[in-house]
Each structure stands twice: as C-alpha cells, then as structure tokens.
Design a protein around this motif. Sequence first.
Motif, PDB file in Angstrom:
ATOM      1  N   ALA A 113       0.816  -1.213   0.000  1.00  0.00           N
ATOM      2  CA  ALA A 113       0.000   0.000   0.000  1.00  0.00           C
ATOM      3  C   ALA A 113       0.850   1.264   0.000  1.00  0.00           C
ATOM      4  O   ALA A 113       0.382   2.332  -0.410  1.00  0.00           O
ATOM      5  CB  ALA A 113      -0.935   0.004   1.208  1.00  0.00           C
ATOM      6  N   GLY A 114       2.103   1.151   0.445  1.00  0.00           N
ATOM      7  CA  GLY A 114       2.979   2.317   0.504  1.00  0.00           C
ATOM      8  C   GLY A 114       4.157   2.252  -0.440  1.00  0.00           C
ATOM      9  O   GLY A 114       5.100   3.035  -0.323  1.00  0.00           O
ATOM     10  N   ASP A 115       4.106   1.336  -1.399  1.00  0.00           N
ATOM     11  CA  ASP A 115       5.235   1.130  -2.317  1.00  0.00           C
ATOM     12  C   ASP A 115       5.209   2.143  -3.468  1.00  0.00           C
ATOM     13  O   ASP A 115       5.116   1.787  -4.637  1.00  0.00           O
ATOM     14  CB  ASP A 115       5.214  -0.303  -2.857  1.00  0.00           C
ATOM     15  CG  ASP A 115       6.441  -0.613  -3.706  1.00  0.00           C
ATOM     16  OD1 ASP A 115       7.557  -0.303  -3.249  1.00  0.00           O
ATOM     17  OD2 ASP A 115       6.275  -1.147  -4.815  1.00  0.00           O
ATOM     18  N   ASP A 116       5.259   3.428  -3.117  1.00  0.00           N
ATOM     19  CA  ASP A 116       5.310   4.514  -4.086  1.00  0.00           C
ATOM     20  C   ASP A 116       6.489   5.416  -3.748  1.00  0.00           C
ATOM     21  O   ASP A 116       6.793   5.643  -2.573  1.00  0.00           O
ATOM     22  CB  ASP A 116       4.025   5.349  -4.047  1.00  0.00           C
ATOM     23  CG  ASP A 116       2.866   4.691  -4.777  1.00  0.00           C
ATOM     24  OD1 ASP A 116       3.115   3.784  -5.600  1.00  0.00           O
ATOM     25  OD2 ASP A 116       1.714   5.089  -4.534  1.00  0.00           O
ATOM     26  N   TYR A 117       7.117   5.959  -4.799  1.00  0.00           N
ATOM     27  CA  TYR A 117       8.296   6.797  -4.603  1.00  0.00           C
ATOM     28  C   TYR A 117       8.282   7.952  -5.600  1.00  0.00           C
ATOM     29  O   TYR A 117       8.029   7.742  -6.788  1.00  0.00           O
ATOM     30  CB  TYR A 117       9.576   5.980  -4.775  1.00  0.00           C
ATOM     31  CG  TYR A 117       9.638   4.823  -3.804  1.00  0.00           C
ATOM     32  CD1 TYR A 117      10.148   4.999  -2.519  1.00  0.00           C
ATOM     33  CD2 TYR A 117       9.134   3.572  -4.150  1.00  0.00           C
ATOM     34  CE1 TYR A 117      10.162   3.953  -1.615  1.00  0.00           C
ATOM     35  CE2 TYR A 117       9.133   2.521  -3.254  1.00  0.00           C
ATOM     36  CZ  TYR A 117       9.654   2.719  -1.984  1.00  0.00           C
ATOM     37  OH  TYR A 117       9.646   1.675  -1.081  1.00  0.00           O
ATOM     38  N   PRO A 118       8.567   9.170  -5.126  1.00  0.00           N
ATOM     39  CA  PRO A 118       8.632  10.295  -6.063  1.00  0.00           C
ATOM     40  C   PRO A 118       9.656  10.065  -7.163  1.00  0.00           C
ATOM     41  O   PRO A 118       9.451  10.465  -8.311  1.00  0.00           O
ATOM     42  CB  PRO A 118       9.030  11.475  -5.171  1.00  0.00           C
ATOM     43  CG  PRO A 118       8.664  11.066  -3.789  1.00  0.00           C
ATOM     44  CD  PRO A 118       8.843   9.584  -3.744  1.00  0.00           C
TER      45      PRO A 118
END
Length: 225
Positions: A113-118
Amino acid sequence: MAISNPFRYPPTDNRLPRLLLAVILACPPGLALASEPRFTPTDILNWEKEVFEGETQYEPVEIDGREALHASCDNSASGLYLKKTIDLERTPILEWSWRVDETFSGIDETTRAGDDYPARVYVVKDGGLLRWRTRAINYVWASEKPEGADWPNAYASQARMLAVRSGAPDETGQWVTERRNVREDFRQLHDREIDTIDAVAIMTDCDDTERTIEAWYGKIRFLPE
C-alpha cells in the motif's frame, strides 16, 4: 512483449513486481557499453517503457538552466528502462542527479500500500536461465524511511530498496547529485560479487497511494572508481 515473470507474489497476483520493470527477462548477450556510459535526459526518454497502472508522463524540459526529464504522476506507475550490459569492473560508480519538491506523507514503504516513490533509479543483475537469481537495487528518494535505510521490496524480495534521500527538501527546487558504488551495494545488500549489470531504469510511481507527485531527473552515468 511477452512477459515471463517468476517473481509474482502470490502466484495469482496479476501485478508485476514493479521494481524489476520486466527487465528480468533474458537480456540478450552483448558487449558492455564503452567506458563511462552516459545518458542524457533525452537518451532516457527513448528507453523502453513499462506500464503497470496508468502511465506516468515523462517529458523533456529545461528547468533551473539545465536539461531534465520531468516525471508527472497521477495515480499511475510506469517507468523507463534500458537493457544493456554495463561493465562494473571498469565503471562501478553510478552517478545521477534528481530533484523532488515534495514527498508522500503517512505511508509505510515496506508494504504494498505504501510502495510509491517520487523518484527512483535502479539497476538489475539478470539471473539468466535461473530467473530466481535475478537481483535488483532500487535507489529511492524515500518519503518516510530514513536516509540510509534498506529493506526488501514489498512486491519482490529479490529487489532491495535503499533510501538515498528521504523527505521533502528544506527548500524546493534543489537539485541533488548522487554517487553509489554498485558493486559494493550488491555485495552489502545481496551478498553477491558481480562484475556487470544488465539493466538500468527510472520510475516515478503513485498508484498504490492514489495520489499525485512529480520529480525531475538529470543525467545518469557510470564512472571509474
């Protein structure tokens, strides 16, 4: 392009482990790039594209008096990658510049759910016929994990995350140049001694958090130690 992916967890999950960006496919044998491989933002724009959920927009721009690749993400996840053998005995140092004005808040980057990166820049060592031996390192601009932290990717444990930067900068519009010794990082994070890598990639993604984010990428190059 047909995808044969042994890193899908669980087997019924129809999502590709984003960290490998399909470069875990067999990379055809080839000569290593010439010494000090260099890639401009325009070069990177012409790399192969892999789309996961929606499409992050990448476009060449001039900002702060320099050429850059602008990544604009709106609930999307797609990246650009180059499959090419790079000789780490000659050029083990990966250098790149990037700019991030804001990061995500309230996420756990160790979960799907938090596997996002700018912004992320990563390298892949292909396992050849032994697909399970493929390994990747993601150099990420983290949101919550502290600088210097490392952890297995939530989708594929064969990929290790390394927070090179963390959180929004004190002032927006700040370019940062990074240098990493890829051979040393593979030794520390994967306990592998490698002489080459088989792919390099970038990605800005925001689909798991269903938010928007943007980043800028400058030149990427490999240098002697």
